[in-house]
Design a protein around this motif. Structure first.
Motif: not given
Lengths: 313, 228
Positions: B156-185
């Motif tokens: 989602m972005i701003f709480g609005v579903q963006i990805m299709p329903a079949s998308y399985v969220p990669v929940s590590i990205f809303i946990l601490a390690p994901g912040a480092f990945f995104i910032l680095a990228i």
């Protein structure tokens, strides 16, 4: 002829082993466990194995091609990473999950840090932990992992042991249990481990220290129960981890003393995670944590160079 | 571009606090689990930053040099307390999700850094524009990081579903390690595209020095090339 006149500084070590031949031996050593896993869990296990290896090799090729680096897929290290990762997957996992893991292992953990020999933790295990955190539901689902064996569905032996239940030691050793594709059969894993020791790919120091310390730890804190301790050792990923993952050249200490320390710390951590951790299994986390300690262990156990460090008379 | 607009441009592009200066990373990594959290954190920091910059710049001739740090902290802490109470009163949901990181704006090094580096040496109007620029730069960075983390980690972005329903969220990205990945990228992309930041600026004019393909002004190869 050219090689004969090659002038180089010491040490003049002559050896015919190459990265490629070592990796080939590791691959051969994993074949018994792979065959057993495919035979027990069926075609999806085979599909997972192939898909993960392909994902690893392709992403290594793509990254090196894109970054204008020498292509190193022929050395087999990506294949080994892929196989280890695949053998760490639950058999009924959708194929795209280990493929995502394979790309993560090669691109993020291995190549971004400089490729083979530079990664600070085992790529396959780091990817497994990445997947465990990301897709907890899918990665912990062993319920349908019982193709052909009705009695096998349900909790993994470690979860059963945790809950205070009884596990049959004989079926643990043969591998008639639910679990990840490669970890179930102790016999198949030991065949591979002994093959690697005989071929001198690995020394038995790390596996023995690791398994030994875990056994002592669980024996003492698990209530002095021999049967329980044996079941804990044969269940889960301990044997697989000790022989195939803790011994990774890049992420284990070079020094003999360091290997002993490394094995003992691994054993302690695994015991602690298994007894008091949130999940019944702790091998993967123990190994990647200890991978981070390796530089420290090596610095502490560095042997003195000949002639240095003596006292003056 | 007049000197006021230059301050704003400087804060957003040239010396973006997150992607270029790499300061204030603690709230950046901790609260950007969603885009809306990024907006809340960014705007509240901006308000504190602007007000603190104005007051410190106005008082810069009165504050004795030897106690300037305590004086700055007192000013910042007062504004943070006001923002904290206002948020608790008017945006309780956001206040709840940002939690301890609102009071911790006091020790955000962007605010103390701007007070030390800019507001203590310039007049109040310029300092206000500096605060606005830095605040907007910070907010944009937080929204970007939050949006990518929310998109990959929850679909989602701003709480609005963006990805299709079949998308399985990669929940590590809303946990601490994901912040480092995104910032680095995102930082890597910023470097790769040679955006007009302070660290990328002069490299465009000259050929790459030595074996390094990096863009850093402080690179040894760059200095060596300059010496020649």
């Amino acid at each position: 002829m050219e090689k004969l006149f090659n002038v180089s500084s010491s040490p003049h070590v002559r050896d015919h082993s190459t990265t490629q031949s070592l990796m080939l031996d590791v691959i051969i050593a994993m074949i018994p466990a792979s065959i057993y896993g495919v035979w027990q869990f069926g075609l999806n296990a085979l599909l997972v194995l192939i898909a993960t290896v392909v994902a690893c090799v392709v992403s290594e090729y793509a990254y090196e091609r894109f970054m204008n680096k020498p292509i190193t897929i022929a050395d087999g290290s990506a294949v080994v990473t892929g196989m280890i990762l695949a053998l760490n997957m639950p058999p009924q996992i959708p194929v795209w999950v280990p493929m995502v893991g394979g790309v993560f292992a090669i691109v993020v953990v291995k190549q971004l840090y400089g490729g083979l020999g530079q990664n600070f933790m085992n790529p396959a295990l780091a990817a497994r932990c990445f997947l465990l955190i990301s897709f907890a539901g899918l990665m912990n689902d062993f319920s349908s992992a019982s193709l052909g064996f009705d009695s096998l569905s349900g909790a993994t032996p470690l979860a059963t042991l945790r809950a205070g239940g009884e596990v049959d030691l004989a079926s643990l050793i043969i591998g008639r249990i639910p679990g990840t594709i490669g970890e179930v059969s102790v016999i198949a894993l030991l065949i591979g481990g002994i093959y690697m020791i005989v071929r001198k790919v690995i020394t038995p120091v790390i596996p023995l220290c690791y398994i030994g310390t875990t056994a002592v730890f669980l024996f003492i804190f698990g209530g002095f129960d021999v049967n329980y301790t044996l079941c804990e050792i044969c269940a889960g990923g301990l044997i697989f981890g000790a022989f195939f993952m803790a011994t990774d050249y890049v992420t284990s200490p070079l020094t003999q003393k360091g290997q002993v320390v490394y094995g003992i710390v691994l054993g302690l951590m695994t015991g602690i995670f298994r007894l008091w951790g949130a999940s019944p299994e702790g091998v993967s986390y123990a190994i990647i944590l200890c991978n981070l300690f390796v530089p420290l262990i090596e610095r502490a156990t560095l042997p003195k160079a000949f002639g240095k460090g003596g006292t003056k008379k | 571009m007049n000197k006021y607009m230059e301050r704003i441009y400087n804060g957003i592009w040239k010396e973006n606090p997150i992607f270029v200066q790499m300061i204030g990373l603690c709230p950046t990594l901790a609260v950007t689990t969603s885009a809306i959290n990024g907006v809340g954190m960014g705007l509240s920091t901006t308000v504190v930053l602007v007000l603190a910059n104005i007051l410190i710049a106005a008082l810069r001739k009165i504050i004795p040099d030897s106690v300037r740090l305590p004086a700055e902290i007192v000013v910042v802490a007062s504004f943070v307390t006001i923002v904290d109470m206002l948020m608790e009163g008017f945006t309780p949901d956001l206040y709840e999700s940002l939690g301890i990181y609102i009071p911790l704006i006091v020790v955000n090094c962007i605010i103390l850094g701007r007070a030390e580096a800019y507001a203590m040496k310039n007049n109040a109007v310029l300092s206000a524009f500096d605060g606005i620029g830095m605040g907007i730069g910070f907010t944009i960075a937080l929204i970007l990081i939050g949006a990518f983390r929310e998109l990959i980690g929850a679909g989602m972005i701003f709480g609005v579903q963006i990805m299709p329903a079949s998308y399985v969220p990669v929940s590590i990205f809303i946990l601490a390690p994901g912040a480092f990945f995104i910032l680095a990228i995102l930082t890597a992309v910023q470097n790769k595209l040679k955006m007009p930041s302070a660290t990328n600026g002069s490299v465009k004019k000259k050929k790459k020095a030595g074996g390094c393909s990096g863009d850093c002004l402080s690179c040894a190869g760059h200095d060596a090339a300059k010496a020649e």
